[in-house]
Design an enzyme around this catalytic site. Sequence first.
Site, PDB file in Angstrom:
ATOM      1  CD  GLU A 150      49.245  60.014  62.508  1.00 30.04           C
ATOM      2  OE1 GLU A 150      49.973  60.984  62.237  1.00 30.04           O
ATOM      3  OE2 GLU A 150      49.509  58.846  62.134  1.00 30.04           O
ATOM      4  CG  HIS A 151      45.602  60.029  59.805  1.00 27.58           C
ATOM      5  ND1 HIS A 151      46.860  59.478  59.985  1.00 27.58           N
ATOM      6  CD2 HIS A 151      45.801  61.321  59.428  1.00 27.58           C
ATOM      7  CE1 HIS A 151      47.774  60.403  59.731  1.00 27.58           C
ATOM      8  NE2 HIS A 151      47.166  61.524  59.400  1.00 27.58           N
TER       9      HIS A 151
END
Length: 442
Positions: free
Chosen positions: A334-335
Site C-alpha cells: 500500500e505504501h
Amino acid sequence: MADNTNSTGSFSTLVDWQRCSVEEQRQLLTRPAISASDRITAVVSDILTNVKSRGDGALRDYSAQFDKVQVDAIRITDAEIAAASARLGDEVKQAMAIAVRNIETFHNAQKLPIVDIETQPGVRCQQITRPIATVGLYIPGGSAPLPSTVLMLGTPSRIAGCRRVVLCSPPPIADEILYAAQLCGIKEVFQLGGAQAIAAMAFGTDSVPKVDKIFGPGNAYVTEAKRQVSQQLDGAAIDMPAGPSEVLVIADSGATPAFVASDLLSQAEHGPDSQVILLTPDAVMAKAVADAVEEQLTQLSRADIARQALASSRVIVARDLAQCIEISNQYGPEHLIIQTRDAESLVDSITSAGSVFLGDWSPESAGDYASGTNHVLPTYGYTSTYSSLGLADFQKRMTVQQLTPQGLLQLAPTIEILAQAEQLTAHKNAVTLRVAALKEQA
C-alpha cells in the site's frame, strides 16, 4: 538467518532472503488473513436486509445496540456543525486548510482533457467525463477519528462536481470530522456507523439518500457490508477492496535508522492486523532499525497495538537494492518508502505500489495528511490491479462518435464484414440501409 534479542516478536528476526526456499519466501510475504468469517458475513447480511425493509427504525435500533447511543435525529443539523467548528482550535483549522489546499492542487491537476479526434476522414470520436451524481463517504469514528479521510474524499468529490455528497460517521461524531465536512462543502452528515451506515447509503431510507458509489475505510463489518452491497443490483458501487494498512520500506546503508523505524511504526500503530516490512541489503542497517523500533515503541500511546502488528511483520536482508525492488513488486505494498541515496532512480523499476515516498525527507505521514496525494490506497496486494484513489474515481467516462455521410460510406464495408462474421444480421442491416439511402441521394 540472523537473530537479535529485542522483544518485538518476529520483527526481532533478521531474515536472509537468499537462504530461504521459494516456499519460505512466499510465506514471508503472506499477509495476515482478513477473509470475513461466516458469522460476520451472516450478521452483515441480516443488517442489510433489516435496513432495507425497516429503514430509519432499523438504523436507530442498531445505533442503540452497537454504538450505545439513542439517536433521535439521524442527520446532523447545520447548527451542530457550526457549533463543532466554533469549539475547534485555530491551529487544527489552519492545518486542515493547508492540507485541503495541497489536496486541491494535486487533484485539480488530474482533470482529463476532452479527447476529440478524427480516427479516419468523416469519423469523429470523443471521450468526455461526467461526475458521479451522488456519492457516500464513510468516515470511521471511535478512539481515533479520521478527519483527514474526510478531506481525502470530500475534496476530490467537490472538484469532480458530484451533485450530492453524503457523509456517515458513528455517533458521537468528533468536532474535527464535522469541521472537515464543512470545509469540503458537505452539508448532509449523518450520525451512523458500521454496516448499517453502508446499508443506509446503498439502499436509502427516509432520512438517508441512496447514493451511487460508497467510499471510505472501516472495520471488518464495514468492509463486508461494502462488498455485499456492491454485488446487489439495487446496492451501490464501492471505491476498492479494503484490507489492513501496510508499509514496505527499502533502506540502504546510508538511511537513518530512526527515520525508518518511525515510518514502520506509523503503520504498525494503525491496528493489530497492520503489516510492516523492511527490505535492506545491509544487515547492520536492519539490526539498527529493529533496535530503533524497540526504542521508539516505548514512547507510543498505541504501543500495545503496534507490538501486535509487529508480530506479523518482517525484517528482510536482500542481496542488493535490485532484489529489494523485485521483492517489493512481488508484495505490492500500500505504501512504499524508499530511503536510499538515489531513490528517484528506482521509480521506473516499481510496478506495484499504492503510494511511493522517496528519500529521507518524505515520511509516509506526509501523504497521510497533507502533501496532496490521496491516502485512500489499495491494500492486501490489490496494487497489482487497483490504483490510489483520485479524481477519476468520482467521475465516469463517456464516448461520443459522429459519422458524416462520407465517413460512413468509407467505413461501411469494414462494419458489414465484421457484423457478417459474427452473424449479427441486424448490425449489418443498420449500415447497409444507410449506404443504400446515400446512394439513392447521389
